[in-house]
Structures are given as C-alpha cells and as structure tokens.
Design a protein around this motif. Structure first.
Motif, PDB file in Angstrom:
ATOM      1  N   SER A 122      71.850  -4.715  11.083  1.00 30.22           N
ATOM      2  CA  SER A 122      70.559  -4.333  11.652  1.00 30.22           C
ATOM      3  C   SER A 122      70.272  -5.000  12.989  1.00 30.22           C
ATOM      4  N   ASN A 179      68.500 -10.373  11.269  1.00 28.87           N
ATOM      5  CA  ASN A 179      67.248  -9.782  10.794  1.00 28.87           C
ATOM      6  C   ASN A 179      67.195  -9.681   9.279  1.00 28.87           C
ATOM      7  N   LEU A 180      68.331  -9.434   8.669  1.00 32.56           N
ATOM      8  CA  LEU A 180      68.376  -9.215   7.231  1.00 32.56           C
ATOM      9  C   LEU A 180      69.334 -10.188   6.556  1.00 32.56           C
TER      10      LEU A 180
END
Length: 323
Positions: free
Chosen positions: A134, A208-209
């Motif tokens: 991501s 982000n993840l």
C-alpha cells in the motif's frame, strides 16, 4: 525549530545493482533513476527519497533535512556560521539533482555530511511500489528516521539540539548512551548511539499497513543471512519492526505502527527497560554472545513484570482522525 522532517538519505555504495534489488523487491521503493553510477528511489509523491551515489566508501553519504521555507533556511545558516560551522550554499546544479529549490551543506562534529533544504519537488505521477504493497507512512513526518553510531555523543548532542533544534524524546544511559530526537510528531526522526566508534547504524521506513511490513519479513527470510533482527516491538516508540542487512554493511529497519507524539507537550525521559518489549533477537550476533543473552534476559524480565505497550496506537489515530 526550523527543521521539520527527514527529507532524504544518500548512501555511498558501488553496489548499485544490489541496492536496486534490495530497495525495490524487499523494501518496496520505486526506482526512478538507473544511471551508470547512481540509483534513486521514490517512496511517495516526492521525486526522490533515497539516493545511492556509486561512491566506493560504503556507508552514509548525507542526510537531507527539510525546513519550511527560505527564511528558515537562512536563519539556520546564520546560526551555524555564528557558531563557527562552515556552511556551503550548494550550487543550483546540486539542488536540481536533489529535486529541491535550495540547500545548504555542512558537517557535524564527527564529520557526517548534512544537507538542509526547502522546496521539495512533488510529482503527480503515481507512486509505483517495487513490490505489491500500500505504501509508506511519510507526509509531514518525513522519510522515516536515521541512526548514527557515535564516538562521543557528548560532542554531538549540543550540535543537534542547540544548533539544529532537535528535541530529545528519550534516552538510555547503560550499557552505553543512546539518545532519540524528534522534529515532528514521529517519536524520533534521528538517534545516536555512543558506542565509541563512528558509522551509520540504520535508517527506518514505516509502512501504512501491518501486512506490508509482515510480507517484507517473509521476503527477507527467503534470502540467507538477510535478516539481522527478528520481528519485535520497541519499548519507546512501540514500533513493530524487523531489521535487515543492507548491501552496504548497515541495517535497515522495516516498521509499522510507531508512536505519534505531540511535540509541543512531550517530555524527555530516561528509559530503563532495554530497547525491545519482545523479539528483535540479534541474529548477526553469535548465540553465546553476552550482549545477545543480556538483551534476551531483559525481554524475559519485561514479560515477567507484565510490561506492555498500548495494543493498537495506530487504530487510536485512525479513530481520532474520523471524528
């Protein structure tokens, strides 16, 4: 404080093909330059975040710190010059090479090259990661963080705090001093470890993840000797992360879920519980290395005392942003 974030990092290394593979296939960066002697990589909408220079002396080439505007850059340059620090206003050709409007250059007391700039160039071209993921947590908090090994932190601390304006987040005094510094809401954008010798310890990128980070861990595990620290969680910034050996004899930390602070109210403090709540076993150390054993015993002591971090600091941030 003029400095607002870590804008970019330059690495000296002639292992440019190894860096191309490492930065894209493992870290997930986008390669944007495949010149004969250099490589450059994106992480977001900035035109450049990581540069591999092609120079033979492997290690840190330069750190690029951002300030908001020309006035802030001029004020910092004046403060440095008044303190006796030699400051070079970089030629426009170098600013163009860094994709910034203007930059100055100088060296810290241990000869590390520092660049400070304003006006980064932004691109509308979408970020295309080198592996399916991501993206990175950057924005106002910058590229991530950088950590130096220092021969004498007592000489470096006044330089970075009094002249450059970094604020202490927290610190460790034993078995050797480690200081963590912030310049925005990221718990630390810079740190130094007083181990008695100089060098670049690592830089960190934050995903982000959680799965972006975890899948990178599996990718790293497929390469013999690539993992340097196992998956773990730090005591001070709560980062879940692992470390890999870069092609240039320093580490890179791949992380997720780091603590976001309020820099206006944060109070510096000493830490006593070691660097990690769990994990981060130093695979690069021999199994019978006393340092590795001591770190393991510290983690066992934390488990026995029930010392834990907030379960999901990142989820709290998301909920607050949705209000």
């Amino acid at each position: 404080m003029e400095i607002s974030s870590l804008g970019y990092i330059g690495i000296n290394s002639a292992r440019i093909d190894e860096w191309s593979s490492y930065a894209t296939k493992l870290l997930g960066m986008q390669q944007i330059d495949s010149g004969a002697s250099t490589r450059a990589f994106r992480m977001d909408d900035r035109k450049q975040r990581l540069v591999v220079t092609g120079a033979e002396n492997d290690g840190l080439g330069f750190m690029g710190w951002e300030v908001p505007n020309a006035m802030a850059l001029g004020a910092l340059a004046s403060r440095l010059e008044n303190a006796g620090v030699a400051v070079e206003v970089a030629p426009q050709a170098l600013a163009d090479e860094r994709f910034v409007t203007q930059l100055i250059r100088f060296r810290d007391p241990e000869n590390n090259l520092i660049e400070v700039f304003y006006g980064p160039q932004i691109t509308t071209d979408p970020f295309l990661p080198g592996r399916t993921m991501s993206g990175f947590k950057t924005g106002a908090m910058g590229m991530g963080h950088a950590v130096l090994n220092s021969a004498n932190v007592d000489a470096l601390i006044p330089f970075y705090t009094e002249l450059l304006g970094f604020k202490v987040s927290d610190y460790i005094r034993t078995p050797f001093p480690i200081y963590f510094f912030h310049c925005n809401a990221r718990h630390h954008s810079f740190a130094m470890a007083g181990i008695g010798s100089q060098g670049f310890h690592h830089f960190m990128v934050e995903y982000n993840l959680l799965d972006d980070m975890g899948q990178g861990y599996d990718i790293a595990a497929t390469e013999a000797g690539r993992l340097a620290f196992t998956l773990g969680r730090h005591t001070n910034d709560y980062m879940q992360s692992f470390y890999t050996h870069s092609p240039s004899n320093f580490f890179v930390e791949s992380g997720f879920g780091g603590l976001v602070i309020d820099p206006d109210t944060w109070q510096p403090h000493e830490m006593f519980d070691g660097p990690s709540l769990w994990g981060h076993d130093r695979l690069y150390m021999a199994p019978d290395d006393d340092r590795r054993k001591n770190l393991f015993n510290q983690r066992l002591d934390l488990a026995q005392r029930g010392v834990q971090a907030p379960n999901c600091p990142w989820l709290h941030e998301v909920k607050e942003s949705m209000k």
